[in-house]
Design a protein around this motif. Structure first.
Motif, short mmCIF file in Angstrom:
data_model
loop_
_atom_site.label_atom_id
_atom_site.label_comp_id
_atom_site.label_asym_id
_atom_site.label_seq_id
_atom_site.Cartn_x
_atom_site.Cartn_y
_atom_site.Cartn_z
N ALA A 1 68.96 46.86 30.79
CA ALA A 1 69.92 45.75 30.84
C ALA A 1 71.21 46.16 31.56
O ALA A 1 71.76 45.38 32.36
N LEU B 1 71.89 40.93 39.66
CA LEU B 1 71.92 39.46 39.75
C LEU B 1 72.13 39.05 41.20
O LEU B 1 72.82 39.75 41.96
N LYS C 1 76.39 35.30 40.03
CA LYS C 1 77.52 36.11 39.61
C LYS C 1 78.45 35.28 38.72
O LYS C 1 78.68 34.10 38.96
N LEU D 1 77.87 34.67 35.52
CA LEU D 1 77.18 34.06 34.39
C LEU D 1 77.48 34.83 33.11
O LEU D 1 77.71 36.04 33.11
N SER D 2 77.49 34.12 32.00
CA SER D 2 77.64 34.75 30.70
C SER D 2 76.29 35.34 30.31
O SER D 2 75.29 34.61 30.19
N LEU D 3 76.26 36.62 30.12
CA LEU D 3 75.00 37.30 29.84
C LEU D 3 74.84 37.59 28.34
O LEU D 3 75.82 37.84 27.65
N PRO D 4 73.61 37.50 27.84
CA PRO D 4 72.38 37.21 28.57
C PRO D 4 72.23 35.73 28.90
O PRO D 4 72.48 34.88 28.06
N ASP D 5 71.82 35.45 30.12
CA ASP D 5 71.59 34.08 30.57
C ASP D 5 70.19 33.65 30.16
O ASP D 5 69.27 34.48 30.07
N TYR E 1 68.00 34.35 33.58
CA TYR E 1 67.93 35.72 34.08
C TYR E 1 67.91 36.77 32.97
O TYR E 1 67.53 37.91 33.23
N GLY E 2 68.33 36.41 31.78
CA GLY E 2 68.57 37.42 30.78
C GLY E 2 69.79 38.22 31.18
O GLY E 2 70.83 37.65 31.50
N TYR E 3 69.66 39.55 31.22
CA TYR E 3 70.74 40.41 31.71
C TYR E 3 70.62 40.65 33.21
O TYR E 3 71.45 41.33 33.80
N GLY E 4 69.58 40.10 33.84
CA GLY E 4 69.37 40.26 35.26
C GLY E 4 68.00 40.83 35.56
O GLY E 4 67.22 41.14 34.65
#
Length: 248
Positions: A78, A83, A88, A90-94, A97-100
């Protein structure tokens, strides 16, 4: 559990990807070379291919960092994930995407603190409450703590109870089997034993009813011949004449 989403070659989320709060990581999912049924290889598309990428990256990390927990391995994936430019900020986890999307080489080489043993993995409510309210992303590195938390103690206790129940059931089954074996053996002895009379019993060698071999003289008494008439009885035949004249 690690939910995996799929991205296209550009790193942008694939239109057929999974969505939702369970997604923690994403990986390539479009035009992946894989084995086929009608030909040795084919190109496939789907989150199954993306999941295989994540599994392979986790195996590499396990080989290099054998002392890390599963949560800490996921944490490395993670923290090193990427990303696309369009994602760019985004509040993660999205939820897409999750964490990317994973970057295995960066996960292997970057200097990333181990972090808490659960990493970004979400703890079940029961486990979180027994662990004193520790969340997946808070607290220090407790992977080397020698103590046991409440959840571990509860699992050991429940495991002990389960073992005791299993031992009790096994003992009861053994007792039942032993009783059945004893009854079967006794039944066989009764069927295979001597006759009810036996030597010396009624009808046996020791004197049966009606004068068997065990009569008073040891032999069966001679029965009278019904066709033989006794001498002197009416209609009896006269005795045979002597074979020599009298006086000789």
């Amino acid at each position: 559990m690690v939910g995996v989403g799929g991205v296209a070659n550009s790193g942008v989320i694939w239109s057929g990807s999974n969505y939702g709060p369970s997604v923690l990581l994403s990986a390539p999912a479009v035009g992946i070379v894989t084995t086929g049924t009608t030909s040795p290889y084919r190109k496939g598309t789907g989150t199954s291919e993306a999941t295989a990428y994540v599994s392979g990256a986790a195996a590499l990390l396990r080989e290099k960092y054998p002392d890390l927990t599963v949560g800490q391995l996921v944490n490395r994936l993670a923290k090193s994930a990427g990303l696309p430019a369009s994602a760019k900020g985004l509040s993660l986890p999205d939820q897409k995407y999750g964490y990317g999307f994973i970057q295995p080489l960066a996960a292997l080489k970057r200097d990333i603190p181990a972090g808490p043993k659960n990493g970004p993995l979400k703890m079940p409510k029961a486990q979180a409450s027994s662990a004193g309210g520790e969340s997946a992303g808070s607290g220090g590195d407790n992977s080397k703590s020698p103590g046991k938390n409440g959840q571990q103690a509860a699992e050991e206790k429940s495991g002990g109870l389960s073992t005791g129940v299993i031992i009790g059931i096994a003992a009861a089954v053994l007792v039942v089997v032993a009783v059945v074996v004893i009854l079967v053996v006794r039944g066989k002895k009764r069927r295979n034993g001597p006759p009810a009379g036996g030597p010396g019993g009624p009808g046996g060698y020791g004197g049966g009813y009606g004068g068997g071999y065990g009569g008073p003289s040891g032999y069966a008494p001679q029965q009278p011949n019904p066709y033989q008439q006794q001498a002197g009885s009416p209609g009896a035949y006269p005795p045979a004449p002597p074979t020599q004249p009298p006086g000789q």
